[in-house]
Write an enzyme that holds these catalytic residues in place. Structure first.
Site, short mmCIF file in Angstrom:
data_model
loop_
_atom_site.label_atom_id
_atom_site.label_comp_id
_atom_site.label_asym_id
_atom_site.label_seq_id
_atom_site.Cartn_x
_atom_site.Cartn_y
_atom_site.Cartn_z
N ASP A 1 0.89 -1.15 0.00
CA ASP A 1 0.00 0.00 0.00
C ASP A 1 0.93 1.20 0.00
O ASP A 1 1.53 1.52 1.03
CB ASP A 1 -0.88 0.00 1.25
CG ASP A 1 -1.89 1.13 1.20
OD1 ASP A 1 -1.51 2.26 0.83
OD2 ASP A 1 -3.07 0.89 1.52
N HIS A 2 1.07 1.84 -1.16
CA HIS A 2 2.16 2.81 -1.25
C HIS A 2 1.96 4.01 -0.33
O HIS A 2 2.92 4.69 -0.01
CB HIS A 2 2.42 3.23 -2.71
CG HIS A 2 1.43 4.20 -3.28
ND1 HIS A 2 0.20 3.83 -3.73
CD2 HIS A 2 1.50 5.54 -3.48
CE1 HIS A 2 -0.43 4.91 -4.19
NE2 HIS A 2 0.34 5.96 -4.04
N HIS B 1 -5.61 2.91 1.01
CA HIS B 1 -4.82 4.07 1.43
C HIS B 1 -5.46 4.86 2.58
O HIS B 1 -4.80 5.14 3.58
CB HIS B 1 -4.62 5.02 0.25
CG HIS B 1 -4.10 4.37 -0.99
ND1 HIS B 1 -3.21 3.33 -0.97
CD2 HIS B 1 -4.34 4.62 -2.31
CE1 HIS B 1 -2.94 2.96 -2.22
NE2 HIS B 1 -3.61 3.72 -3.05
C1 BG6 Z 1 -3.55 4.60 -6.57
C2 BG6 Z 1 -4.92 4.71 -7.17
O1 BG6 Z 1 -3.47 3.52 -5.70
O2 BG6 Z 1 -3.26 5.79 -5.86
C3 BG6 Z 1 -5.02 5.91 -8.08
O3 BG6 Z 1 -5.20 3.53 -7.92
C4 BG6 Z 1 -4.61 7.16 -7.35
O4 BG6 Z 1 -6.34 6.06 -8.60
C5 BG6 Z 1 -3.26 6.95 -6.67
O5 BG6 Z 1 -4.52 8.20 -8.30
C6 BG6 Z 1 -2.93 8.13 -5.80
O6 BG6 Z 1 -1.62 7.98 -5.35
P1 BG6 Z 1 -0.73 9.25 -5.03
O7 BG6 Z 1 0.52 8.69 -4.45
O8 BG6 Z 1 -0.54 9.97 -6.33
O9 BG6 Z 1 -1.54 10.06 -4.07
#
Ligand code: BG6
Length: 514
Positions: free
Chosen positions: A201-202, A264
């Site tokens: 989960d980044h 997230h």
């Molecule tokens: C991803 C989603 O996991 O996270 C995307 O699939 C979203 O839809 C993205 O745009 C958002 O990540 P970050 O790091 O740009 O906030």
């Protein structure tokens, strides 16, 4: 007498310094021709190398279907790197790094491809001393997971040799409801043990998300106030100006709730509300997060209608340009009932958070880009200054996850002069200026952690399961119930439908403007 522990007795310090070191390994990326590899994974691995943190002789093999030579693969990656790497591309570093990047062409279901992969990895182990350590990254759709891990097992690639390790990183979406996530987990569990399964989960790798625990548990001034006695409510916002871009088919089958909330935003909510873990081990931290998700109030269909707002963007303007509505985006069903915006009011039914609403909103095609958590404290009693100046702004602690990562605290201050006038001012901490260097990208931290065997920032099976239980209540109310609440509309480039404002207005509150 000073009773404070010496540094060596300090469990937090020990926890941090005992973090295992990443070990040399072979990284294999399944789905290596995909966007994620070019935009995130290779830039992250390159920056780990550029920062001098890459374990020596680590090799990277891209596994994908399209025929391609190593040279062509390297050249394509090199071009993408110049665009997507936070530190650009330094030729010497790239030369060393790209020399250890390989391409392996095979269909995902072709046994021969795995037999050859096993040979290649054995050869690289022998040449580079990677000792049989393997990190498989499944950057593919969930329908490919089972086929790939089954083949890995068939060719013995999931088995670690004595003293070495084999781990698998799994990308989201991790299922589309509790049942499908359970089925996926079952299949994975036949091939990899839970301790070797890293569900990425980044958001957990974002520097500011990691700092939430430090803010709460390495400072003494916040924790005593961190409960229903002092906190009025919490707001979590994740706003993106982009639409669905080229991801129409995926997004249309997922929607904002599955795409952002199940993973997230629930993770952020957990970090900000969980109890202090007993130590910093992966399981202690994840145990506490799990308790929060389990305590999230599960809504009946009627309560979903009251507490959750869904909406879709209509045509509007973004970045000074006219943009189409969601239903006319590329490869999106023109009758789509998929939400691109969700706002909801959650409650955590435990002692600490009794009665404290947590308002969460997430949307595409918003007017700005930003993710933040705002903790709004209760107002002072209505005497003294608060009696003099009715409606005084409350204290708000804002954790800016991105961009301009940092933390700010709004406090009241006297305006200089003979008159008594009180104004809110901000105490502001910015990562960039305080530490003088850009934060590493989330994927850098997470890949390093996986190489080190530290699963703290990855989702555990039971966490994923519990998060889906919460999401399923909402999805069921939306799709399988007579009282299903309406799909609202908002013009692209706005902060969502008025129904989202009404959700807070009913409680006498309002969304913060980012
Ligand atoms: C991803 C989603 O996991 O996270 C995307 O699939 C979203 O839809 C993205 O745009 C958002 O990540 P970050 O790091 O740009 O906030």
């Amino acid at each position: 007498m000073n009773n404070s522990p010496s540094p060596s007795q300090n469990p937090l310090k020990e926890g941090l310094s005992n973090r295992p070191l990443p070990r040399p390994c072979n990284v294999v990326i399944f789905g290596a021709s995909g966007d994620l590899t070019f935009r995130k994974l290779i830039p992250a691995l390159y920056n780990i190398e550029a920062d001098g943190d890459m374990p020596a002789n680590t090799h990277i093999t891209g596994f994908a279907r399209r025929p391609k030579t190593d040279e062509v693969f390297r050249q394509e990656l090199g071009e993408a790197l110049a665009k997507f790497s936070r530190s650009g591309r330094v030729e010497d570093v790239w030369k060393d790094f790209s020399g250890r990047v390989h391409y392996h062409q095979s269909e995902f279901g072709n046994g021969e491809g795995y037999r050859e992969l096993a040979e290649k990895l054995d050869r690289l182990d022998a040449e580079s001393g990677t000792a049989g350590n393997r990190l498989f990254y499944l950057s593919v759709g969930p329908n490919e997971f089972e086929g790939i891990v089954t083949k890995l097992a068939e060719y013995g690639l999931n088995k670690a040799r004595e003293g070495s390790w084999v781990r698998v990183i799994v990308e989201k979406p991790f299922g589309r409801d509790r049942q499908s996530a359970h089925d996926l987990n079952e299949k994975l569990s036949h091939v990899f043990e839970e301790k070797d399964t890293y569900r990425i989960d980044h958001y957990l790798g974002k520097e500011t998300a990691q700092n939430i625990m430090v803010l709460r548990f390495a400072n003494s001034i916040f924790e005593p106030l961190w409960n229903h006695r002092y906190i009025d409510h919490i707001q979590i916002t994740a706003a993106e100006p982009m639409g669905v871009e080229a991801r129409g088919p995926y997004y249309d089958s997922a929607g904002a709730l599955r795409d952002m909330v199940q993973n997230h935003l629930t993770q952020l909510l957990c970090l900000v509300t969980m109890e202090p873990p007993t130590d910093l081990s992966a399981d202690s931290v994840r145990d506490e997060k799990l308790k929060v998700v389990r305590a999230l109030r599960k809504y009946s269909p009627e309560q979903v209608a009251e507490n959750v707002v869904r909406a879709q963007y209509a045509a509007g303007a973004a970045g000074g340009k006219e943009v189409p509505g969601y239903r006319t985006e590329d490869r999106v069903n023109p009758q789509s009932e998929t939400e691109t915006f969700v706002a909801y009011r959650a409650f955590i039914d435990n002692w600490r958070w009794d009665g404290v609403p947590i308002y969460v909103r997430v949307g595409k095609r918003m007017p700005g880009h930003g993710t933040e958590i705002a903790i709004q404290f209760k107002n002072t009693p209505g005497v003294l200054f608060n009696a003099e100046q009715a409606g005084m702004d409350p204290n708000i602690l804002v954790i800016r996850i991105q961009p301009d990562e940092g933390i700010s605290l709004r406090i009241q201050s006297k305006r200089p002069g003979a008159q008594l006038a009180i104004e809110p001012v901000k105490m502001d901490f910015h990562y960039k200026t305080s530490f003088g260097k850009p934060s590493p990208e989330a994927y850098e931290r997470l890949l390093l952690d996986a190489m080190a065997g530290d699963a703290t920032l990855f989702a555990r099976r039971d966490e994923v399961d519990a998060a889906w239980t919460f999401i399923d209540c909402i999805e069921n109310a939306w799709h399988n119930h007579a009282t299903s609440p309406p799909m609202h509309e908002y013009p692209a480039g706005s902060w969502g439908p008025t129904a989202a404002d009404e959700l807070l207005a009913r409680d006498g509150r309002a969304w913060r403007r980012l």
